[in-house]
Scaffold this active site. Sequence first.
Site, PDB file in Angstrom:
ATOM      1  N   LYS A 191       0.875  -1.072   0.064  1.00  0.00           N
ATOM      2  CA  LYS A 191       0.144  -0.074   0.189  1.00  0.00           C
ATOM      3  C   LYS A 191       0.859   1.328   0.102  1.00  0.00           C
ATOM      4  O   LYS A 191       0.818   1.959   0.995  1.00  0.00           O
ATOM      5  CB  LYS A 191      -0.925   0.111   1.140  1.00  0.00           C
ATOM      6  CG  LYS A 191      -2.119   0.919   1.226  1.00  0.00           C
ATOM      7  CD  LYS A 191      -2.871   0.810  -0.061  1.00  0.00           C
ATOM      8  CE  LYS A 191      -4.326   1.866   0.127  1.00  0.00           C
ATOM      9  NZ  LYS A 191      -5.224   1.744  -1.125  1.00  0.00           N
ATOM     10  N   ASP A 247      -2.596 -11.939   5.287  1.00  0.00           N
ATOM     11  CA  ASP A 247      -3.509 -13.002   6.081  1.00  0.00           C
ATOM     12  C   ASP A 247      -4.899 -12.551   5.300  1.00  0.00           C
ATOM     13  O   ASP A 247      -5.687 -13.535   5.066  1.00  0.00           O
ATOM     14  CB  ASP A 247      -3.312 -12.397   7.607  1.00  0.00           C
ATOM     15  CG  ASP A 247      -4.507 -13.094   8.480  1.00  0.00           C
ATOM     16  OD1 ASP A 247      -4.829 -14.135   8.232  1.00  0.00           O
ATOM     17  OD2 ASP A 247      -4.699 -12.815   9.760  1.00  0.00           O
TER      18      ASP A 247
END
Length: 356
Positions: A191, A247
């Site tokens: 990000k 995850d």
Amino acid sequence: MNKNIAVIRGDGIGPEIVGQALRVLDKIAETFGHTFTYTDIDMGGNAIDKWGEPLPAAMLEKCLASDSVLLGAVGGPKWDSQPAANRPEKGLLALRGGMGLYSNNRPAKLWPQLAAASPLKPSIVENGIDFLVVRELIGGVYFGDHSTVEADGEKKATDIMAYAEHEIERIGRIGFETARKRRHKLTSVDKANVLDTSRLWRAVMHRLAEEYPDVEYSDMLVDNAAMQIVKDPSQFDVIVTENLFGDILSDEASMITGSIGMIPSSSLGEGSRGLYEPIHGSAPDIAGQNKANPIGTILSAAMMCRYSFDMPAEADAIEQAVHKALDAGLRTGDMMADGCRLVSCTEMGDAILSYL
């Protein structure tokens, strides 16, 4: 070969699915002339009940003394009232940290027999789903400082996401080396348009990419990656990313393959010792009913043979036996379809053993 395997049966359906995987390993040992010795380890909710904590130090030491670790599943609503620092999942985090397991490798593969079970449109599925998520496992926000303070009449919570260059480099190399063993394509997910940790991540990955000119490398923002996994999963070969993003994305990837009960995983660090487990949870709603799907755990045992024990023929034999069981139309409840035969956890284990 003689191998000592630490066995964490865990909670919920854990003992049932691990039991079937051990039957398969016993058959492999008998067929190929190996000796597997099992050491039972208490971890998770059962360890809390027995010892008052999710991973006693003595249990961690036994894992460190083993050649590898096979885990079923931990946790359940029974332990929801435990303090945050003493929940079953903390045992898993402590095990990963204690073993130095910084790389979680989770395949997202659609078995052809289960194509109809994928929630994606047939026009997407027919292009194939076969990629692997390499997730950094012992850094980032899960292992950063956490605090909750009260000020001005309200509570404020803070979780720190931190990465050092060496942590990024070692997981990045796992990504590149894994891509070399597959289709030579690596996507790094971050990000970087918002987070400093991601900008550092991207800089380190770009530096590494120069050492791997044979690997097609690209960057992708995590929100776009989440969309692309369901829009066109066939574009991916290996995805490498940090802990939190990995995850979430690996769980998303698991659901497009038809059944979460089919997916194994490995967690690796330095050396050959690893932690092998299915990606699903402890499913307390069906625990003790002989309904669980043991294939994810059985395939985790196959990954153990392949990656920790250097037994590729043994791993191939297990995977081929699973293929034959699926070809025969055998299904547990989580992947049941018209024209197939519903079998129990034990019956699926019996079938896979017969095909071995």
